[in-house]
Design a protein around this motif. Structure first.
Motif, PDB file in Angstrom:
ATOM      1  N   GLN A 124      -0.693   0.939  -9.405  1.00 36.06           N
ATOM      2  CA  GLN A 124      -2.025   0.448  -9.086  1.00 36.06           C
ATOM      3  C   GLN A 124      -1.961  -0.813  -8.220  1.00 36.06           C
ATOM      4  OE1 GLN A 124      -4.767   2.251  -9.998  1.00 36.06           O
ATOM      5  NE2 GLN A 124      -3.203   3.685 -10.714  1.00 36.06           N
ATOM      6  N   GLY A 125      -0.830  -1.004  -7.559  1.00 39.08           N
ATOM      7  CA  GLY A 125      -0.669  -2.228  -6.793  1.00 39.08           C
ATOM      8  C   GLY A 125      -0.320  -3.377  -7.717  1.00 39.08           C
ATOM      9  N   VAL A 126      -0.616  -4.591  -7.314  1.00 48.10           N
ATOM     10  CA  VAL A 126      -0.310  -5.761  -8.138  1.00 48.10           C
ATOM     11  C   VAL A 126      -1.612  -6.464  -8.502  1.00 48.10           C
ATOM     12  CG1 VAL A 126       1.984  -6.062  -7.148  1.00 48.10           C
ATOM     13  CG2 VAL A 126       0.044  -7.208  -6.085  1.00 48.10           C
ATOM     14  N   SER A 127      -1.622  -7.065  -9.679  1.00 51.14           N
ATOM     15  CA  SER A 127      -2.820  -7.752 -10.150  1.00 51.14           C
ATOM     16  C   SER A 127      -2.427  -8.722 -11.245  1.00 51.14           C
ATOM     17  CB  SER A 127      -3.841  -6.748 -10.686  1.00 51.14           C
ATOM     18  OG  SER A 127      -3.364  -6.145 -11.875  1.00 51.14           O
ATOM     19  N   LEU A 128      -3.400  -9.464 -11.738  1.00 50.79           N
ATOM     20  CA  LEU A 128      -3.149 -10.403 -12.827  1.00 50.79           C
ATOM     21  C   LEU A 128      -2.658  -9.665 -14.073  1.00 50.79           C
ATOM     22  CD1 LEU A 128      -3.366 -13.426 -13.586  1.00 50.79           C
ATOM     23  CD2 LEU A 128      -5.703 -12.956 -14.357  1.00 50.79           C
ATOM     24  N   LYS A 129      -3.114  -8.438 -14.278  1.00 50.44           N
ATOM     25  CA  LYS A 129      -2.732  -7.668 -15.459  1.00 50.44           C
ATOM     26  C   LYS A 129      -1.283  -7.190 -15.400  1.00 50.44           C
ATOM     27  CE  LYS A 129      -5.924  -4.584 -15.095  1.00 50.44           C
ATOM     28  NZ  LYS A 129      -6.768  -3.399 -15.414  1.00 50.44           N
ATOM     29  N   THR A 130      -0.709  -7.110 -14.202  1.00 51.30           N
ATOM     30  CA  THR A 130       0.649  -6.570 -14.072  1.00 51.30           C
ATOM     31  C   THR A 130       1.702  -7.654 -13.885  1.00 51.30           C
ATOM     32  OG1 THR A 130       0.382  -6.226 -11.680  1.00 51.30           O
ATOM     33  CG2 THR A 130      -0.214  -4.401 -13.132  1.00 51.30           C
ATOM     34  N   VAL A 131       1.335  -8.927 -14.101  1.00 44.59           N
ATOM     35  CA  VAL A 131       2.302 -10.017 -13.965  1.00 44.59           C
ATOM     36  C   VAL A 131       3.244 -10.037 -15.169  1.00 44.59           C
ATOM     37  CG1 VAL A 131       2.604 -12.516 -13.891  1.00 44.59           C
ATOM     38  CG2 VAL A 131       0.815 -11.449 -12.549  1.00 44.59           C
ATOM     39  N   LEU A 132       4.535  -9.988 -14.912  1.00 50.22           N
ATOM     40  CA  LEU A 132       5.515 -10.132 -15.980  1.00 50.22           C
ATOM     41  C   LEU A 132       5.685 -11.611 -16.308  1.00 50.22           C
ATOM     42  CD1 LEU A 132       7.238  -8.187 -17.655  1.00 50.22           C
ATOM     43  CD2 LEU A 132       9.119  -8.583 -16.059  1.00 50.22           C
ATOM     44  N   PHE A 133       5.861 -12.437 -15.290  1.00 46.84           N
ATOM     45  CA  PHE A 133       5.844 -13.897 -15.451  1.00 46.84           C
ATOM     46  C   PHE A 133       5.753 -14.544 -14.076  1.00 46.84           C
ATOM     47  CE2 PHE A 133      10.348 -13.110 -14.766  1.00 46.84           C
ATOM     48  CZ  PHE A 133      10.780 -14.197 -14.024  1.00 46.84           C
ATOM     49  N   THR A 134       5.381 -15.827 -14.057  1.00 49.37           N
ATOM     50  CA  THR A 134       5.362 -16.617 -12.832  1.00 49.37           C
ATOM     51  C   THR A 134       5.863 -18.009 -13.188  1.00 49.37           C
ATOM     52  OG1 THR A 134       3.994 -17.435 -10.990  1.00 49.37           O
ATOM     53  CG2 THR A 134       2.930 -17.256 -13.151  1.00 49.37           C
ATOM     54  N   GLN A 163       0.821  -1.204   0.000  1.00 48.49           N
ATOM     55  CA  GLN A 163       0.000   0.000   0.000  1.00 48.49           C
ATOM     56  C   GLN A 163       0.858   1.258   0.000  1.00 48.49           C
ATOM     57  OE1 GLN A 163      -2.730  -0.329   3.291  1.00 48.49           O
ATOM     58  NE2 GLN A 163      -3.604  -2.262   2.552  1.00 48.49           N
ATOM     59  N   ASP A 164       2.006   1.194   0.660  1.00 45.57           N
ATOM     60  CA  ASP A 164       2.928   2.332   0.665  1.00 45.57           C
ATOM     61  C   ASP A 164       3.457   2.616  -0.743  1.00 45.57           C
ATOM     62  OD1 ASP A 164       2.635   2.763   3.360  1.00 45.57           O
ATOM     63  OD2 ASP A 164       4.442   1.637   3.934  1.00 45.57           O
ATOM     64  N   LEU A 165       3.603   1.563  -1.570  1.00 45.19           N
ATOM     65  CA  LEU A 165       4.084   1.761  -2.928  1.00 45.19           C
ATOM     66  C   LEU A 165       3.100   2.617  -3.721  1.00 45.19           C
ATOM     67  CD1 LEU A 165       5.364  -1.832  -3.836  1.00 45.19           C
ATOM     68  CD2 LEU A 165       6.608   0.046  -2.747  1.00 45.19           C
ATOM     69  N   THR A 204      25.468   0.024  -9.288  1.00 46.42           N
ATOM     70  CA  THR A 204      24.395   0.607  -8.494  1.00 46.42           C
ATOM     71  C   THR A 204      23.229   1.068  -9.368  1.00 46.42           C
ATOM     72  OG1 THR A 204      25.504   2.768  -8.598  1.00 46.42           O
ATOM     73  CG2 THR A 204      25.978   1.368  -6.690  1.00 46.42           C
ATOM     74  N   THR A 205      23.140   0.541 -10.584  1.00 50.24           N
ATOM     75  CA  THR A 205      22.071   0.954 -11.486  1.00 50.24           C
ATOM     76  C   THR A 205      20.702   0.575 -10.941  1.00 50.24           C
ATOM     77  OG1 THR A 205      23.555   0.679 -13.355  1.00 50.24           O
ATOM     78  CG2 THR A 205      21.219   0.796 -13.841  1.00 50.24           C
ATOM     79  N   TRP A 206      20.608  -0.612 -10.342  1.00 53.44           N
ATOM     80  CA  TRP A 206      19.349  -1.071  -9.753  1.00 53.44           C
ATOM     81  C   TRP A 206      19.513  -1.256  -8.255  1.00 53.44           C
ATOM     82  CZ3 TRP A 206      14.873  -1.376 -12.510  1.00 53.44           C
ATOM     83  CH2 TRP A 206      14.990  -1.348 -13.899  1.00 53.44           C
ATOM     84  N   ARG A 207      18.481  -0.915  -7.520  1.00 48.78           N
ATOM     85  CA  ARG A 207      18.474  -1.063  -6.074  1.00 48.78           C
ATOM     86  C   ARG A 207      17.425  -2.104  -5.708  1.00 48.78           C
ATOM     87  NH1 ARG A 207      18.130   3.989  -4.828  1.00 48.78           N
ATOM     88  NH2 ARG A 207      15.883   4.125  -5.228  1.00 48.78           N
ATOM     89  N   VAL A 208      17.806  -3.053  -4.858  1.00 46.14           N
ATOM     90  CA  VAL A 208      16.879  -4.086  -4.390  1.00 46.14           C
ATOM     91  C   VAL A 208      16.570  -3.820  -2.923  1.00 46.14           C
ATOM     92  CG1 VAL A 208      16.475  -6.550  -4.051  1.00 46.14           C
ATOM     93  CG2 VAL A 208      17.829  -5.767  -6.015  1.00 46.14           C
ATOM     94  N   ARG A 209      15.274  -3.672  -2.629  1.00 47.49           N
ATOM     95  CA  ARG A 209      14.852  -3.369  -1.270  1.00 47.49           C
ATOM     96  C   ARG A 209      13.913  -4.470  -0.772  1.00 47.49           C
ATOM     97  NH1 ARG A 209      10.781   0.324   0.639  1.00 47.49           N
ATOM     98  NH2 ARG A 209      10.528   1.174  -1.470  1.00 47.49           N
ATOM     99  N   HIS A 210      14.293  -5.117   0.319  1.00 51.40           N
ATOM    100  CA  HIS A 210      13.484  -6.205   0.874  1.00 51.40           C
ATOM    101  C   HIS A 210      12.278  -5.594   1.606  1.00 51.40           C
ATOM    102  CE1 HIS A 210      12.575 -10.195   2.355  1.00 51.40           C
ATOM    103  NE2 HIS A 210      12.531  -9.733   3.589  1.00 51.40           N
ATOM    104  N   LEU A 211      11.074  -5.957   1.190  1.00 51.49           N
ATOM    105  CA  LEU A 211       9.870  -5.436   1.839  1.00 51.49           C
ATOM    106  C   LEU A 211       9.435  -6.292   3.008  1.00 51.49           C
ATOM    107  CD1 LEU A 211       7.616  -4.242  -1.147  1.00 51.49           C
ATOM    108  CD2 LEU A 211       9.275  -2.940   0.195  1.00 51.49           C
ATOM    109  N   PHE A 212       9.343  -7.600   2.776  1.00 53.24           N
ATOM    110  CA  PHE A 212       8.992  -8.525   3.862  1.00 53.24           C
ATOM    111  C   PHE A 212       9.330  -9.945   3.450  1.00 53.24           C
ATOM    112  CE2 PHE A 212       5.138  -7.715   1.350  1.00 53.24           C
ATOM    113  CZ  PHE A 212       4.793  -8.974   0.959  1.00 53.24           C
TER     114      PHE A 212
END
Length: 264
Positions: free
Chosen positions: A77-87, A67-69, A256-264
């Motif tokens: 818009q959060g995450v949904s089936l429409k925003t899946v890149l792959f699984t 929700q903070d994102l 340092t082009t990409w930053r990875v941040r652990h959410l949970f």
């Protein structure tokens, strides 16, 4: 703002195919990592996968971290089936397969991905975002897929492309991530296509990425570049200058082009 592009920062050596120690034919025998001319289609999710992703998205959207994102990026818009890149289910953190679902969190500035692992170890989410300025309207995440254990440590890696259109150019870069000690880490980056046509000059370039697998994998690019310059009436009557050859990439280094941040 500046376009999201790594081309100028890559360390490469171009060896023309004629008389090269590593020829085009040699490289073509190696496993293919990416072909910019053969776009990998988004995987068609089965009914079971769609249900699993929908349930996962509902769980994620209820988390305060997700929700903070939405509050941080107005276009998220959060995450949904429409925003899946792959699984996909495969070994990523250990030899035991677990499901990795990658969501594209924001389609505007900046391009942001959410890597979600679910399995016996529970649910974890890591945010992958650029650590440099990007052009607000020129870059978006394209393809996404996993690699078949390039460094031969028994674990899969993740790849995705970023397409950018700064000015009159069209650029695509390939980014590789792997799971390091306790977290996802940015590993390698390669320019894979570029085109420009403006005024009296232009070019078209594509680079297929191949790899010699091993604990210290060696990446190669098969370059095909066409370039032209001059008055339009001259260009229309002449063949462009073409360069074909092998690129041997220097080993990847900390970036340092990409930053990875652990959410949970």
């Amino acid at each position: 703002m500046k376009p999201f592009r790594l081309l100028g920062g890559l360390l490469v050596s171009l060896v023309l195919s004629t008389g090269a120690a590593q020829t085009v034919a040699d490289v073509q025998k190696l496993p293919l990592v990416h072909d910019p001319l053969a776009k990998t289609p988004r995987a068609a999710l089965s009914a079971a996968d769609q249900q699993a992703v929908t349930t996962l998205a509902r769980t994620l959207n209820a988390r305060p971290e997700v929700q903070d994102l939405k509050r941080k990026w107005p276009y998220s818009q959060g995450v949904s089936l429409k925003t899946v890149l792959f699984t996909i289910s495969a070994p990523f953190r250990s030899g035991t397969p677990e499901r990795l679902t990658v969501f594209s969190v924001s389609e505007a500035e900046p391009p942001v991905l959410l890597f979600v692992l679910s399995g016996a170890k529970g649910l974890t989410a890591d945010l992958v975002e650029p650590a440099i300025d990007t052009d607000a309207e020129s870059c978006w995440v394209g393809q996404g897929y996993s690699l078949r254990d390039v460094d031969q440590n028994g674990l899969r890696e993740v790849a995705f492309t970023l397409d950018c259109t700064p000015g009159e150019m069209m650029l695509t870069d390939l980014y590789l991530f792997r799971y390091g000690p306790g977290r996802w880490v940015f590993w390698q980056a390669f320019p894979v296509s570029s085109s420009y046509g403006g005024g009296w000059e232009g070019h078209e370039e594509s680079i297929k990425i191949h790899v010699r697998k091993g604990p210290s994998p060696q990446f190669y690019g098969l370059l095909d570049r066409q370039k032209w310059a001059g008055p339009p009436e001259f260009v229309s009557r002449t063949e462009p200058t073409r360069t074909v050859g092998v690129i041997k990439y220097a080993p990847g280094s900390a970036d340092t082009t990409w930053r990875v941040r652990h959410l949970f």
